[in-house]
Design a protein around this motif. Structure first.
Motif, PDB file in Angstrom:
ATOM      1  N   CYS A 117     -22.419  35.884 -25.635  1.00  0.00           N
ATOM      2  CA  CYS A 117     -21.107  35.265 -25.468  1.00  0.00           C
ATOM      3  C   CYS A 117     -20.881  34.772 -24.042  1.00  0.00           C
ATOM      4  CB  CYS A 117     -19.992  36.240 -25.855  1.00  0.00           C
ATOM      5  SG  CYS A 117     -19.974  37.747 -24.856  1.00  0.00           S
ATOM      6  N   VAL A 118     -19.908  33.867 -23.912  1.00  0.00           N
ATOM      7  CA  VAL A 118     -19.488  33.342 -22.602  1.00  0.00           C
ATOM      8  C   VAL A 118     -17.971  33.447 -22.504  1.00  0.00           C
ATOM      9  CG1 VAL A 118     -21.455  31.795 -22.286  1.00  0.00           C
ATOM     10  CG2 VAL A 118     -19.450  30.982 -23.535  1.00  0.00           C
ATOM     11  N   TYR A 119     -17.478  33.674 -21.293  1.00  0.00           N
ATOM     12  CA  TYR A 119     -16.046  33.751 -21.008  1.00  0.00           C
ATOM     13  C   TYR A 119     -15.701  32.759 -19.895  1.00  0.00           C
ATOM     14  CZ  TYR A 119     -15.437  38.332 -23.372  1.00  0.00           C
ATOM     15  OH  TYR A 119     -15.375  39.357 -24.274  1.00  0.00           O
ATOM     16  N   ASP A 120     -14.415  32.371 -19.888  1.00  0.00           N
ATOM     17  CA  ASP A 120     -13.892  31.598 -18.754  1.00  0.00           C
ATOM     18  C   ASP A 120     -12.464  32.038 -18.502  1.00  0.00           C
ATOM     19  OD1 ASP A 120     -13.619  29.830 -16.668  1.00  0.00           O
ATOM     20  OD2 ASP A 120     -14.422  28.111 -17.777  1.00  0.00           O
ATOM     21  N   HIS A 121     -11.976  31.755 -17.287  1.00  0.00           N
ATOM     22  CA  HIS A 121     -10.622  32.153 -16.887  1.00  0.00           C
ATOM     23  C   HIS A 121      -9.601  31.069 -17.196  1.00  0.00           C
ATOM     24  CE1 HIS A 121     -12.547  35.544 -15.069  1.00  0.00           C
ATOM     25  NE2 HIS A 121     -13.165  34.819 -14.150  1.00  0.00           N
ATOM     26  N   LYS A 122     -10.017  30.052 -17.912  1.00  0.00           N
ATOM     27  CA  LYS A 122      -9.110  28.960 -18.274  1.00  0.00           C
ATOM     28  C   LYS A 122      -9.481  28.464 -19.666  1.00  0.00           C
ATOM     29  CE  LYS A 122     -12.178  25.699 -15.919  1.00  0.00           C
ATOM     30  NZ  LYS A 122     -12.323  24.723 -14.827  1.00  0.00           N
ATOM     31  N   PRO A 123      -8.558  27.778 -20.329  1.00  0.00           N
ATOM     32  CA  PRO A 123      -8.870  27.247 -21.665  1.00  0.00           C
ATOM     33  C   PRO A 123     -10.049  26.279 -21.591  1.00  0.00           C
ATOM     34  CG  PRO A 123      -6.513  27.151 -21.221  1.00  0.00           C
ATOM     35  CD  PRO A 123      -7.170  27.500 -19.927  1.00  0.00           C
ATOM     36  N   ARG A 124     -10.876  26.311 -22.645  1.00  0.00           N
ATOM     37  CA  ARG A 124     -12.071  25.463 -22.648  1.00  0.00           C
ATOM     38  C   ARG A 124     -12.341  24.972 -24.063  1.00  0.00           C
ATOM     39  NH1 ARG A 124     -16.155  26.092 -19.131  1.00  0.00           N
ATOM     40  NH2 ARG A 124     -16.996  24.372 -20.361  1.00  0.00           N
TER      41      ARG A 124
ATOM     42  N   ILE B 166     -18.804  33.659 -16.709  1.00  0.00           N
ATOM     43  CA  ILE B 166     -19.210  34.935 -17.294  1.00  0.00           C
ATOM     44  C   ILE B 166     -20.054  34.682 -18.541  1.00  0.00           C
ATOM     45  CG2 ILE B 166     -18.422  37.101 -18.355  1.00  0.00           C
ATOM     46  CD1 ILE B 166     -15.827  36.778 -16.726  1.00  0.00           C
ATOM     47  N   SER B 167     -21.151  35.431 -18.651  1.00  0.00           N
ATOM     48  CA  SER B 167     -21.992  35.376 -19.840  1.00  0.00           C
ATOM     49  C   SER B 167     -22.555  36.768 -20.090  1.00  0.00           C
ATOM     50  CB  SER B 167     -23.129  34.369 -19.647  1.00  0.00           C
ATOM     51  OG  SER B 167     -23.962  34.333 -20.781  1.00  0.00           O
ATOM     52  N   LEU B 168     -22.613  37.170 -21.369  1.00  0.00           N
ATOM     53  CA  LEU B 168     -23.000  38.528 -21.708  1.00  0.00           C
ATOM     54  C   LEU B 168     -23.903  38.568 -22.934  1.00  0.00           C
ATOM     55  CD1 LEU B 168     -19.419  40.119 -21.648  1.00  0.00           C
ATOM     56  CD2 LEU B 168     -21.023  40.084 -19.727  1.00  0.00           C
ATOM     57  N   VAL B 169     -24.797  39.570 -22.974  1.00  0.00           N
ATOM     58  CA  VAL B 169     -25.455  39.995 -24.209  1.00  0.00           C
ATOM     59  C   VAL B 169     -24.888  41.370 -24.518  1.00  0.00           C
ATOM     60  CG1 VAL B 169     -27.607  40.726 -25.300  1.00  0.00           C
ATOM     61  CG2 VAL B 169     -27.581  38.687 -23.862  1.00  0.00           C
TER      62      VAL B 169
ATOM     63  N   ASN C   8     -18.467  48.658 -26.426  1.00  0.00           N
ATOM     64  CA  ASN C   8     -19.207  47.399 -26.365  1.00  0.00           C
ATOM     65  C   ASN C   8     -20.153  47.498 -25.169  1.00  0.00           C
ATOM     66  OD1 ASN C   8     -19.936  44.802 -27.031  1.00  0.00           O
ATOM     67  ND2 ASN C   8     -18.267  43.835 -25.891  1.00  0.00           N
ATOM     68  N   PHE C   9     -21.432  47.791 -25.443  1.00  0.00           N
ATOM     69  CA  PHE C   9     -22.417  47.950 -24.372  1.00  0.00           C
ATOM     70  C   PHE C   9     -22.943  46.581 -23.950  1.00  0.00           C
ATOM     71  CE2 PHE C   9     -26.976  48.348 -23.209  1.00  0.00           C
ATOM     72  CZ  PHE C   9     -26.808  48.995 -21.992  1.00  0.00           C
ATOM     73  N   LEU C  10     -22.987  46.344 -22.643  1.00  0.00           N
ATOM     74  CA  LEU C  10     -23.424  45.056 -22.114  1.00  0.00           C
ATOM     75  C   LEU C  10     -24.887  45.159 -21.690  1.00  0.00           C
ATOM     76  CD1 LEU C  10     -20.265  44.218 -19.952  1.00  0.00           C
ATOM     77  CD2 LEU C  10     -20.617  44.004 -22.428  1.00  0.00           C
ATOM     78  N   LYS C  11     -25.782  44.685 -22.536  1.00  0.00           N
ATOM     79  CA  LYS C  11     -27.207  44.733 -22.238  1.00  0.00           C
ATOM     80  C   LYS C  11     -27.547  43.830 -21.064  1.00  0.00           C
ATOM     81  CE  LYS C  11     -31.614  45.302 -22.452  1.00  0.00           C
ATOM     82  NZ  LYS C  11     -32.203  46.464 -21.770  1.00  0.00           N
ATOM     83  N   SER C  12     -26.887  42.684 -20.993  1.00  0.00           N
ATOM     84  CA  SER C  12     -27.054  41.776 -19.855  1.00  0.00           C
ATOM     85  C   SER C  12     -25.685  41.227 -19.505  1.00  0.00           C
ATOM     86  CB  SER C  12     -28.015  40.638 -20.209  1.00  0.00           C
ATOM     87  OG  SER C  12     -28.115  39.709 -19.130  1.00  0.00           O
ATOM     88  N   ARG C  13     -25.415  41.116 -18.218  1.00  0.00           N
ATOM     89  CA  ARG C  13     -24.095  40.636 -17.812  1.00  0.00           C
ATOM     90  C   ARG C  13     -24.212  39.741 -16.577  1.00  0.00           C
ATOM     91  NH1 ARG C  13     -24.647  46.060 -16.426  1.00  0.00           N
ATOM     92  NH2 ARG C  13     -24.259  46.586 -14.224  1.00  0.00           N
ATOM     93  N   LEU C  14     -23.439  38.690 -16.591  1.00  0.00           N
ATOM     94  CA  LEU C  14     -23.344  37.772 -15.455  1.00  0.00           C
ATOM     95  C   LEU C  14     -21.876  37.504 -15.196  1.00  0.00           C
ATOM     96  CD1 LEU C  14     -24.771  35.786 -13.428  1.00  0.00           C
ATOM     97  CD2 LEU C  14     -24.448  34.025 -15.186  1.00  0.00           C
TER      98      LEU C  14
END
Length: 397
Positions: free
Chosen positions: A130-137, A46-49, A57-63
């Protein structure tokens, strides 16, 4: 779970955010490319602007997710914009008291988060990359540097978007002012022409009725009135011509410079004027009437301000990669060096009478400049006082 606090300058921050007019805008490839790169570099799904509005929190770009916005009070980005560090990192949200029981952690398994505040030059954090993950990183130093670099590109996109909006508004305001000024000029010209015609008629009538009296003072006064009336009419006609200039650009055709010059010669028929063409060029898809108007005005200018018994006008053409170039040379009185920079401005004249004893209105060369710029070109003058001038203008091909 701990709700993110508001920045101390929240109202100023929101005002800055809204000035960019990015909220609720459609996805754009430039931003989507950045989120793809961020996800690839950081190896996250996951990656967002994001843009932090008052309560969302408006997501201008989302993956990697389908939603376009989320509540601000549960957002990681709400915390990220408060950080003094370059990057706000949460390695495992499950063991962080700020995010325990957060719906994003419980329902969407947002375990890892790294966000770079997107700050303006004034220091207002508008949102995050920002970036997200489903596990600790853990992000290594190179990944963090890359994320910071991509965030700078997002800010540049924000600024470019804002500048485009401001430019568009400036153009719209300028067009509106020009339309109003044109309407005003037409109204004034129309209102002036009627009483001016009455004045001219009265002057002619009085001159004829009292011609036999041969009163020198009367004759002089009538002459002054007649000259003033003619000057006013020329001024009005010049003003209307200036604001009609844009209407000459619509129709385009292929033509030669020789054909245009021959057409213009018919307007300036006089045994005293010598108009010649040094060489011709082929013009493709050009506004013929506009070019004829420019050349005609330059010839008229070269003839009126000319003390030679036989005014001479010589035209020539040239073609470069991007422009057609046309020069109009005359053997007139020339233009003093200190006046050459202002002669194309409306209402600017040399303050001298032409060969017919009339003063110029200062609208002829202003109209020429307006037309040339509308043709995508520029106009310049090379002049020697008491020897003549060469006006050269270009037309974008």
């Amino acid at each position: 779970m701990k709700k993110p606090e508001q920045p101390v300058n929240e109202q100023e921050r929101l005002k800055a955010l809204h000035s960019y007019e990015l909220l609720d805008t459609l996805p754009e490839e430039a931003y989507d490319t950045i989120t793809k790169l961020a996800s690839y570099i950081c190896d996250t799904p996951i990656s967002l602007v994001t843009l932090l509005d008052a309560d969302r929190n408006f997501l201008k770009s989302r993956l990697g997710i389908d939603m376009s916005e989320s509540p601000r009070d549960i957002s990681f980005c709400g915390h990220a914009i408060l950080t003094e560090k370059p990057i706000f990192i949460v390695e495992d949200a499950r063991v962080d008291e700020r995010f325990q029981d957060n719906p994003l952690v419980k329902d969407f398994k947002a375990i890892f988060y790294a966000g770079v505040p997107l700050k303006t030059a004034d220091g207002h954090a508008l949102g995050t990359l920002c970036v997200y993950d489903h596990k600790p990183r853990i992000l290594d130093e190179q990944q963090q540097e890359a994320l910071l670099g991509l965030a700078k590109q997002v800010i540049l996109l924000f600024e470019a978007h804002k500048q485009n909006i401001e430019l568009q508004r400036s153009q719209e305001e300028a067009a509106l002012r020009n339309d109003r000024l044109e309407d005003f000029a037409r109204l004034i010209a129309h209102d002036l022409k009627s009483p001016l015609a009455s004045i001219e008629g009265l002057v002619n009538l009085l001159s004829e009725d009292y011609a036999e009296d041969k009163d020198e003072d009367f004759t002089m006064f009538m002459g002054h009135l007649s000259t003033s009336a003619k000057s006013m009419r020329n001024y009005i006609d010049g003003l209307l011509e200036y604001y009609r200039a844009d209407t000459l650009l619509a129709k385009r055709a292929d033509i030669t410079l020789e054909t245009i010059v021959n057409e213009v010669k018919n307007i300036h028929k006089s045994g005293d004027i010598i108009i010649s063409l040094a060489n011709t060029i082929n013009l493709k898809a050009v506004p013929v009437v506009a070019i004829e108007q420019v050349i005609s005005n330059l010839i008229d200018n070269g003839v009126k301000y000319n003390t030679s018994e036989h005014p001479e006008i010589t035209l020539s053409g040239d073609i470069t990669k991007d422009f057609y170039s046309i020069s109009v040379a005359d053997n007139g009185v020339g233009i003093p060096q200190d006046m050459q920079a202002t002669i194309f401005e409306p209402f600017k004249t040399m303050g001298t009478n032409d060969r017919n004893g009339n003063k110029g209105t200062g609208m002829g060369l202003a109209t020429v400049k307006k037309l040339v710029e509308a043709l995508g070109g520029v106009i310049t003058v090379d002049s020697t006082f008491n020897k003549g001038s060469i006006f050269t203008f270009t037309i974008r091909r």
